[in-house]
Design an enzyme around this catalytic site. Structure first.
Site, PDB file in Angstrom:
ATOM      1  N   HIS A  27     -12.982 -37.502  15.168  1.00  8.88           N
ATOM      2  CA  HIS A  27     -14.331 -38.127  14.646  1.00  8.88           C
ATOM      3  C   HIS A  27     -15.685 -37.511  15.154  1.00  8.88           C
ATOM      4  CE1 HIS A  27     -16.841 -41.692  13.190  1.00  8.88           C
ATOM      5  NE2 HIS A  27     -17.621 -41.298  13.994  1.00  8.88           N
ATOM      6  N   GLU A  28     -15.787 -37.246  16.534  1.00 14.03           N
ATOM      7  CA  GLU A  28     -16.944 -36.673  16.880  1.00 14.03           C
ATOM      8  C   GLU A  28     -16.930 -35.128  16.671  1.00 14.03           C
ATOM      9  OE1 GLU A  28     -19.003 -38.632  18.016  1.00 14.03           O
ATOM     10  OE2 GLU A  28     -17.849 -40.239  18.150  1.00 14.03           O
TER      11      GLU A  28
ATOM     12  N   HIS B 114     -18.694 -34.725  13.284  1.00 15.15           N
ATOM     13  CA  HIS B 114     -20.114 -34.669  13.162  1.00 15.15           C
ATOM     14  C   HIS B 114     -20.595 -33.265  13.827  1.00 15.15           C
ATOM     15  CE1 HIS B 114     -20.637 -38.881  12.723  1.00 15.15           C
ATOM     16  NE2 HIS B 114     -20.207 -39.464  13.760  1.00 15.15           N
TER      17      HIS B 114
END
Length: 327
Positions: free
Chosen positions: A244-245, A248
């Protein structure tokens, strides 16, 4: 992203005090062999340099941001519009410099070197094994390689473990003075993913690629050490926090960015949703616009076991972001 409390509101991360700390790097191993293909309050982060979004009014927002907010700095609608305008200009310039067609920029990818920084306290808490780190790299490769679902897109991005550092420093372990410790420990260039393993009230926090030019010294992702494969955080210990990170870090917003709007996350094939997801509620539909919530998308806030895919549109955006800011 850490002991998985419900997260509501916007993360207001305070800048850590400017204390002079030194950390003893106990071990440092550079691993040349490629990996197999296949979110207590965070303090010390600069609100202007971190990359998730405001809390959900329906109470669904939980875990990946923290009980105080989200896993990156707030992006308002006005700032999002400015970011997208700059991105368009930057992509055009990068294509010219790299002599790329629009199609080539939309499918660009790379092998990303990953530097893992294990931040232990003075008692050794927060340590993870080399095997856990290797498993984390495998998770990244599987998730970005489209291996979890027949509908998932292979983004073309791969991840290779480039090095592991271990530090004994209680304040760093607690994510205190994060700007200072990241500046002292970060390795590689814009294309290198630095992952700091810490203990905080988040599962993870990320920076965005468009911030690299002014904040490259702290570029990367911070991940709760217990979210790695084999960790102890219920529902969030399969390694997908890093997935997920890293999304980003590669330029993706949350699927719920902007709420129920047509602009939403700037990706056409991720249905708009008014708020983030907790758990894995099949059929959840929080928005009146077409499509049910993309709860299986890596950029929602679902359980690790619920995550299955990136979309083709997200893959294109990551490729273009890579071309514009990290290639």
């Amino acid at each position: 992203m850490h002991h998985l409390p419900a997260r509501t509101g916007i993360a207001r991360l305070a800048t850590g005090a400017a204390l002079s700390l030194t950390a003893a790097a106990l071990t440092s191993s550079m691993l040349a062999a490629p990996a197999q293909a296949a979110v207590p309050a965070a303090t010390g982060a600069s609100a202007s340099s971190e990359a998730c979004i405001e809390g959900a009014a329906d109470g669904t927002e939980a875990a990946r941001g923290s009980h105080t907010g989200v896993d990156h700095r707030e992006i308002s609608a006005a700032e999002q519009a400015r970011i997208e305008r700059r991105f368009s200009k930057q992509l055009k310039a990068a294509r010219k410099t790299q002599d790329l067609t629009a199609a080539a920029a939309a499918t660009a990818s790379g092998d990303i070197p990953v530097y893992v920084h294990v931040m232990r306290d003075s008692q050794g808490n927060g340590d993870v094994t080399d095997a856990q780190i290797a498993a984390q790299i495998d998770v990244l490769n599987g998730s970005y390689g489209g291996q979890k679902s027949a509908s998932a897109t292979d983004t073309g991005f791969t991840f290779t473990l480039a090095g592991i550092d271990r530090y004994d420093n209680t304040r760093w372990h607690q994510d205190k003075q994060s700007s200072a410790y990241r500046k002292q420990t970060r390795q590689g260039g814009a294309n290198a993913l630095n992952m700091w393993l810490v203990d905080f009230d988040y599962l993870g926090i990320a920076t965005f690629p468009w911030d690299y030019a002014r904040n490259g010294a702290i570029d990367g992702i911070r991940v709760h050490f217990d979210s790695l494969p084999g960790g102890s955080i219920a529902n969030y210990s399969e390694g997908e926090t890093a997935t997920h990170e890293a999304g980003h870090w590669l330029g993706l917003y949350h699927t719920f960015q902007g709420g129920c709007t047509t602009t939403n996350d700037e990706v056409e094939d991720t249905p708009a949703q008014s708020s983030s997801t907790t758990g894995c509620p099949e059929g959840r539909d929080s928005c009146s616009l077409p499509g049910t919530d993309p709860i299986h998308n890596f950029m929602d806030y679902s359980y690790d076991s619920c995550y299955l895919e990136f979309t083709a549109g997200q893959s294109t955006r990551m490729s273009q972001m890579w071309t514009a800011y990290r290639a």
